[in-house]
Design an enzyme around this catalytic site. Structure first.
Site, PDB file in Angstrom:
ATOM      1  N   ARG A 219      42.920  32.069  -0.922  1.00 25.41           N
ATOM      2  CA  ARG A 219      42.461  33.258  -0.098  1.00 25.41           C
ATOM      3  C   ARG A 219      43.927  33.468   0.891  1.00 25.41           C
ATOM      4  NH1 ARG A 219      39.318  34.095  -3.049  1.00 25.41           N
ATOM      5  NH2 ARG A 219      37.178  34.157  -3.113  1.00 25.41           N
ATOM      6  N   HIS A 267      46.015  40.041  -6.767  1.00 25.03           N
ATOM      7  CA  HIS A 267      44.611  39.009  -7.053  1.00 25.03           C
ATOM      8  C   HIS A 267      44.102  38.952  -8.320  1.00 25.03           C
ATOM      9  CE1 HIS A 267      41.071  37.359  -4.309  1.00 25.03           C
ATOM     10  NE2 HIS A 267      40.855  36.699  -5.586  1.00 25.03           N
TER      11      HIS A 267
HETATM   12  C1  GLV Z   1      38.258  35.107  -6.710  1.00 27.64           C
HETATM   13  O1  GLV Z   1      39.028  35.106  -5.874  1.00 27.64           O
HETATM   14  C2  GLV Z   1      37.099  34.299  -6.877  1.00 27.64           C
HETATM   15  O2  GLV Z   1      36.544  33.787  -5.718  1.00 27.64           O
HETATM   16  O3  GLV Z   1      36.478  33.816  -8.082  1.00 27.64           O
END
Ligand code: GLV
Length: 304
Positions: A219, A267
């Site tokens: 994160r 991401h």
């Molecule tokens: C992605 O970041 C997830 O938590 O699946």
């Protein structure tokens, strides 16, 4: 059932869920016509407070592996289970990404791209490097084993003692220094909790081996952005590969975009595929409406 989508579109989720159970009644936030009928919520990065509007909610299901977005909502209903996605495809995709990032650094592929642009033939011998993984949950363990099987030296660190063959494990605050002092490539796969918020900071970077490389696929809030830039610009770190950020999408004027030693991706390291996980979501839906405990329930006190 209610969907507050984010990663995949609501239409895609509805189609996939209905393929398995065409009788499911699904409402899509923010157009909720019957709040009382909402018994199960599938959520990703929803506005805090929204879930308090559903008096008959029995379970909150994250659309991903992480649940920090739910636990950070101070107004979420407190006495119902929170579940997350556990999925082999998520695990494999994370390992693919991390293996790419580690090999790209260890084998210096960026330098060959630069050499090619200048028509230079400049071979380098790979230097032995110690890989250190912080967080040894399902994702971290798969990454550790696959990197080990590629012939790399792998160590791991987590809050609780774990064992994997040929992977040296360090446990808790008492062994963190030893772990960091021996690490050349640090991979963060920790859950985001109060204890791990901002853990990737200057003090930690200074405890790594000189010239270490950092990969954050957990994160954005694990990382203190300015500390990363300071550590790279001083030479303590040789660079970083980041897939996650404090605010996503990353702001246009954020210095990470321009930094020559920081690689960023949007991401995508590991993303939930509705087709792969719809069955487990529906199983949990049926379990909770029938008064049974759901699978993949999160321990709210631990935060994962
Ligand atoms: C992605 O970041 C997830 O938590 O699946």
């Amino acid at each position: 059932m209610l969907i507050i989508p984010g990663k995949a579109t609501a239409d895609h989720w509805i189609k996939t869920l209905h393929k398995i159970d065409p009788t499911l009644k699904i409402q899509v936030w923010p157009v909720v016509t019957n709040a009382e009928a909402v018994d199960f919520a599938m959520v990703w990065n929803y506005p805090p407070g929204e879930l308090a509007k559903f008096p008959n909610l029995k379970c909150i299901s994250s659309l991903g592996a992480g649940v920090d977005h739910i636990l950070n909502d101070p107004h979420r209903p407190k006495n119902i289970p929170i579940v997350r996605i556990v999925d082999q495809k998520l695990i494999c995709e994370m390992s693919q990404y991390v293996i790419w990032a580690v090999l790209n650094h260890v084998r210096q592929f960026d330098s060959y791209a630069l050499s090619q642009a200048r028509h230079l033939w400049t071979p380098h011998l790979p230097q032995p490097m110690q890989i250190g993984i912080m967080g040894l949950g399902q994702l971290g363990a798969d990454v550790a084993v696959k990197l080990r099987d590629l012939g790399l030296n792998v160590a791991s660190w987590s809050q609780t003692a774990k064992t994997l063959p040929d992977i040296r494990h360090y446990t808790g605050a008492a062994q963190l220094d030893d772990f960091l002092n021996n690490t050349d490539v640090l991979i963060c796969l920790l859950p985001l909790t109060q204890q791990t918020h901002g853990i990737l900071n200057l003090a930690l970077f200074n405890r790594l081996r000189h010239g270490a490389y950092v990969i954050n696929v957990a994160r954005g809030a694990h990382l203190v952005d300015n500390d990363l830039i300071t550590a790279i610009d001083s030479g303590q770190l040789s660079g970083a590969c980041l897939d996650v950020f404090h605010a996503e999408p990353l702001a246009q004027n954020h210095p990470f975009w321009q930094h020559p030693k920081i690689k960023i991706t949007p991401h995508i390291a590991s993303v939930t595929h509705p087709e792969a996980v719809a069955a487990q979501v529906i199983e949990n839906y049926h379990r909770v409406v029938n008064g049974q405990p759901p699978i993949n329930q999160v321990d709210v006190n631990k935060g994962y």
